[in-house]
Motif scaffolding. Structure first.
Motif, PDB file in Angstrom:
ATOM      1  N   THR A 196     -15.810  83.606 111.956  1.00 55.53           N
ATOM      2  CA  THR A 196     -15.204  84.787 112.562  1.00 55.53           C
ATOM      3  C   THR A 196     -15.686  84.921 114.007  1.00 55.53           C
ATOM      4  N   GLU A 197     -15.073  85.836 114.758  1.00 58.85           N
ATOM      5  CA  GLU A 197     -15.506  86.067 116.138  1.00 58.85           C
ATOM      6  C   GLU A 197     -16.976  86.469 116.183  1.00 58.85           C
ATOM      7  N   ALA A 198     -17.382  87.330 115.245  1.00 59.28           N
ATOM      8  CA  ALA A 198     -18.768  87.802 115.240  1.00 59.28           C
ATOM      9  C   ALA A 198     -19.740  86.657 114.976  1.00 59.28           C
ATOM     10  N   TRP A 199     -19.420  85.809 113.977  1.00 58.75           N
ATOM     11  CA  TRP A 199     -20.323  84.700 113.658  1.00 58.75           C
ATOM     12  C   TRP A 199     -20.327  83.662 114.775  1.00 58.75           C
ATOM     13  N   ALA A 200     -19.167  83.428 115.394  1.00 52.86           N
ATOM     14  CA  ALA A 200     -19.115  82.497 116.524  1.00 52.86           C
ATOM     15  C   ALA A 200     -19.991  82.992 117.673  1.00 52.86           C
ATOM     16  N   GLY A 201     -19.965  84.306 117.929  1.00 46.48           N
ATOM     17  CA  GLY A 201     -20.823  84.865 118.975  1.00 46.48           C
ATOM     18  C   GLY A 201     -22.290  84.692 118.658  1.00 46.48           C
ATOM     19  N   ARG A 202     -22.639  84.870 117.407  1.00 40.81           N
ATOM     20  CA  ARG A 202     -24.043  84.676 116.990  1.00 40.81           C
ATOM     21  C   ARG A 202     -24.464  83.215 117.176  1.00 40.81           C
ATOM     22  N   LEU A 203     -23.594  82.291 116.796  1.00 36.33           N
ATOM     23  CA  LEU A 203     -23.918  80.872 116.948  1.00 36.33           C
ATOM     24  C   LEU A 203     -24.068  80.490 118.412  1.00 36.33           C
ATOM     25  N   ARG A 204     -23.183  81.006 119.265  1.00 37.65           N
ATOM     26  CA  ARG A 204     -23.288  80.682 120.692  1.00 37.65           C
ATOM     27  C   ARG A 204     -24.581  81.223 121.289  1.00 37.65           C
ATOM     28  N   ALA A 205     -25.010  82.388 120.812  1.00 36.37           N
ATOM     29  CA  ALA A 205     -26.271  82.960 121.304  1.00 36.37           C
ATOM     30  C   ALA A 205     -27.472  82.156 120.820  1.00 36.37           C
TER      31      ALA A 205
END
Length: 249
Positions: A196-205
């Motif tokens: 999801t967008e939220a999990w993708a953001g967490r992975l990028r961080a």
């Protein structure tokens, strides 16, 4: 869905692929106005009886914002940007789009041989020499992070969301690892979670050096979600060409 809406959806998919692959670096923005002009040309070709509504079209982009779009007309003749690909049209296109002159010649030769679009690159950007960044060296694999990601994937297997023997993409990072798998329900999972967008953001961080890989996987997921649900057990491994991927292909 109308013909313009279908082409718009196709163009958005290809734009996601280019952004995910990093091929837009140093290239002007997506040529919306030129695409719209060509769609009008195709509509005129359909209205005049040159081609069938819904015919497959392929299009290629140049770094300076030009577009070459091709299809096969009702008579079997190749059409380029809504026109018959006659010798004079081919010469004009080669002058107007020197980056794509070899592609114009490719379609011209295909037409002479009666092959239509056979053997042509897929819809979207034609990989021009010098514009696709090469892969960097893969970092050392963090075995602890890999084991943690495998355990998270194992939980998905036990829950029935992912099949045993799933084809995985395994991309090492300086800060961990990405393990991506396709689900039985058509979902794309990375490190145990739907992307999801939220999990993708967490992975990028957490894994900033593989942020572009996360974006690339998001583009794949978006394409999957545009289609009817399907078992994606082997899809990622079958389509992966990433030289840094450590998965079994």
């Amino acid at each position: 869905m109308g013909r313009d809406a279908k082409r718009a959806k196709q163009a958005r998919r290809d734009k996601r692929r280019r952004e995910a692959d990093g091929r837009d670096a140093g290239i002007p923005p997506f040529p919306e106005a030129e695409i719209e002009r060509i769609w009008h040309a195709w509509n005129r070709a359909i209205d005049s009886g040159l081609m069938e509504d819904g015919a497959e079209t392929k299009y290629h982009f140049t770094p300076d914002g030009k577009v070459l779009s091709v299809a096969v007309g009702r008579s079997g003749q190749v059409l380029a940007n809504g026109e018959r690909l006659t010798p004079s049209v081919a010469e004009r296109l080669r002058r107007e789009m020197p980056f794509l002159a070899p592609m114009v010649t490719f379609y011209e030769n295909n037409q002479a041989a009666g092959r239509g679009l056979e053997g042509a690159p897929g819809d979207g950007v034609f990989p021009l020499p010098g514009y696709a960044p090469g892969p960097g060296p893969a970092p050392a694999l963090d075995t602890d992070a890999l084991e943690e990601a495998r355990q998270a994937t194992g939980a998905l297997v036990r829950a029935g969301k992912v099949a045993e023997g799933v084809g995985a993409m395994v991309i090492p990072s300086q800060c961990g690892v990405l393990v991506a798998v396709g689900g039985r329900d058509g979902e794309l999972y990375v490190n145990g979670h739907a992307l999801t967008e939220a999990w993708a953001g967490r992975l990028r961080a957490d894994l900033p050096d593989v942020a572009s890989d996360v974006t690339r996987l998001q583009a794949v997921r978006a394409e999957w979600l545009d289609s009817p649900p399907a078992d994606r057990t082997l899809d990622l491994a079958q389509c992966c060409t990433d030289p840094n991927c450590l998965g079994a292909h």
